[in-house]
Design a protein around this motif. Structure first.
Motif, short mmCIF file in Angstrom:
data_model
loop_
_atom_site.label_atom_id
_atom_site.label_comp_id
_atom_site.label_asym_id
_atom_site.label_seq_id
_atom_site.Cartn_x
_atom_site.Cartn_y
_atom_site.Cartn_z
N ILE A 2 0.86 -1.18 0.00
CA ILE A 2 0.00 0.00 0.00
C ILE A 2 0.90 1.23 0.00
CG2 ILE A 2 -1.75 1.28 1.27
CD1 ILE A 2 -2.51 -1.43 2.57
N LYS A 3 0.73 2.07 -1.02
CA LYS A 3 1.50 3.30 -1.12
C LYS A 3 0.58 4.46 -0.79
CE LYS A 3 4.53 1.61 -4.77
NZ LYS A 3 5.01 1.84 -6.13
N ALA A 4 0.92 5.20 0.25
CA ALA A 4 0.19 6.39 0.63
C ALA A 4 1.10 7.59 0.44
CB ALA A 4 -0.26 6.28 2.09
N LYS A 5 0.57 8.77 0.71
CA LYS A 5 1.35 9.99 0.51
C LYS A 5 2.62 10.00 1.34
CE LYS A 5 0.97 14.98 0.79
NZ LYS A 5 0.12 16.11 1.15
N ASP A 6 2.53 9.56 2.60
CA ASP A 6 3.69 9.64 3.49
C ASP A 6 4.18 8.28 3.99
OD1 ASP A 6 1.49 9.11 5.03
OD2 ASP A 6 2.12 10.34 6.71
N LYS A 7 3.65 7.19 3.46
CA LYS A 7 4.00 5.88 3.98
C LYS A 7 3.85 4.81 2.91
CE LYS A 7 2.81 5.67 8.51
NZ LYS A 7 2.12 5.29 9.71
N ILE A 8 4.68 3.78 3.02
CA ILE A 8 4.51 2.58 2.21
C ILE A 8 4.42 1.41 3.18
CG2 ILE A 8 5.56 1.03 0.52
CD1 ILE A 8 6.92 3.48 -0.68
N THR A 9 3.40 0.61 3.03
CA THR A 9 3.17 -0.51 3.94
C THR A 9 3.11 -1.80 3.14
OG1 THR A 9 1.80 0.98 5.26
CG2 THR A 9 1.63 -1.37 5.74
N PHE A 10 3.78 -2.84 3.66
CA PHE A 10 3.64 -4.15 3.03
C PHE A 10 3.44 -5.20 4.10
CE2 PHE A 10 8.09 -2.93 3.09
CZ PHE A 10 8.73 -4.00 3.68
N SER A 11 2.99 -6.36 3.70
CA SER A 11 2.56 -7.39 4.64
C SER A 11 3.74 -8.01 5.40
CB SER A 11 1.81 -8.49 3.91
OG SER A 11 2.71 -9.25 3.13
N ARG A 12 3.40 -8.59 6.53
CA ARG A 12 4.40 -9.28 7.34
C ARG A 12 4.96 -10.48 6.58
NH1 ARG A 12 6.99 -8.31 12.25
NH2 ARG A 12 8.00 -10.24 12.79
N ASP A 13 4.12 -11.15 5.77
CA ASP A 13 4.59 -12.29 4.96
C ASP A 13 5.72 -11.87 4.03
OD1 ASP A 13 2.75 -13.97 6.13
OD2 ASP A 13 1.29 -13.79 4.50
N TRP A 15 7.65 -9.25 4.43
CA TRP A 15 8.78 -8.91 5.30
C TRP A 15 9.57 -10.16 5.64
CZ3 TRP A 15 10.72 -4.40 7.45
CH2 TRP A 15 11.63 -4.56 8.48
N GLU A 16 8.88 -11.20 6.08
CA GLU A 16 9.54 -12.45 6.48
C GLU A 16 10.26 -13.09 5.28
OE1 GLU A 16 9.91 -13.53 9.51
OE2 GLU A 16 8.59 -12.03 10.41
N GLU A 17 9.62 -13.06 4.14
CA GLU A 17 10.23 -13.64 2.93
C GLU A 17 11.51 -12.90 2.57
OE1 GLU A 17 9.04 -13.88 -1.76
OE2 GLU A 17 7.43 -14.11 -0.28
N LEU A 18 11.47 -11.57 2.59
CA LEU A 18 12.65 -10.78 2.25
C LEU A 18 13.74 -10.90 3.30
CD1 LEU A 18 10.95 -7.55 0.89
CD2 LEU A 18 12.05 -9.36 -0.44
N TYR A 19 13.35 -11.02 4.56
CA TYR A 19 14.32 -11.08 5.65
C TYR A 19 15.18 -12.33 5.58
CZ TYR A 19 16.02 -9.48 10.17
OH TYR A 19 16.81 -8.99 11.18
N LYS A 20 14.72 -13.34 4.91
CA LYS A 20 15.49 -14.58 4.76
C LYS A 20 16.64 -14.44 3.76
CE LYS A 20 11.58 -17.53 5.87
NZ LYS A 20 10.59 -18.47 5.34
N ILE A 21 16.60 -13.41 2.93
CA ILE A 21 17.63 -13.17 1.92
C ILE A 21 18.60 -12.12 2.46
CG2 ILE A 21 18.04 -12.42 -0.46
CD1 ILE A 21 15.06 -13.26 -0.99
N ASP A 22 19.88 -12.47 2.52
CA ASP A 22 20.88 -11.61 3.15
C ASP A 22 20.83 -10.17 2.67
OD1 ASP A 22 21.82 -13.68 4.70
OD2 ASP A 22 23.47 -14.18 3.35
N TYR A 23 20.80 -9.97 1.37
CA TYR A 23 20.81 -8.60 0.81
C TYR A 23 19.63 -7.81 1.34
CZ TYR A 23 20.33 -4.75 -2.44
OH TYR A 23 20.18 -3.50 -2.97
N TYR A 24 18.44 -8.38 1.25
CA TYR A 24 17.24 -7.67 1.68
C TYR A 24 17.22 -7.48 3.20
CZ TYR A 24 15.57 -8.18 -3.06
OH TYR A 24 15.44 -8.11 -4.43
N ARG A 25 17.77 -8.43 3.93
CA ARG A 25 17.83 -8.31 5.38
C ARG A 25 18.63 -7.06 5.75
NH1 ARG A 25 20.91 -12.34 6.99
NH2 ARG A 25 19.29 -13.84 6.52
N GLU A 26 19.76 -6.86 5.06
CA GLU A 26 20.57 -5.68 5.33
C GLU A 26 19.81 -4.40 5.03
OE1 GLU A 26 24.51 -5.73 3.65
OE2 GLU A 26 24.75 -7.85 4.10
N VAL A 27 19.06 -4.40 3.96
CA VAL A 27 18.25 -3.22 3.61
C VAL A 27 17.18 -2.98 4.66
CG1 VAL A 27 16.64 -2.25 1.93
CG2 VAL A 27 18.69 -3.44 1.13
#
Length: 63
Positions: A2-13, A15-27
């Protein structure tokens, strides 16, 4: 995502998927650190710039 004027929100799923990948975890960790820094600055009183701090420190050393 979800992209709003002052915020971008994405699901916890996603987040968890990206967090498993080293590059994205660092970001993601960098984003968390940046957000924590912004919050700390908002709460801080008497915040001075590094240049002012360094100048004060130099004055104390020369005394």
């Amino acid at each position: 995502m979800i992209k709003a004027k002052d915020k971008i929100t994405f699901s916890r799923d996603i987040w968890e998927e990206l967090y498993k990948i080293d590059y994205y975890r660092e970001v993601l960790e960098a984003i968390e650190d940046r957000e924590a820094l912004r919050e700390a600055k908002k709460k801080a009183e008497d915040l001075i710039s590094f240049r002012d701090y360094d100048e004060l420190r130099g004055q104390k050393k020369s005394v």
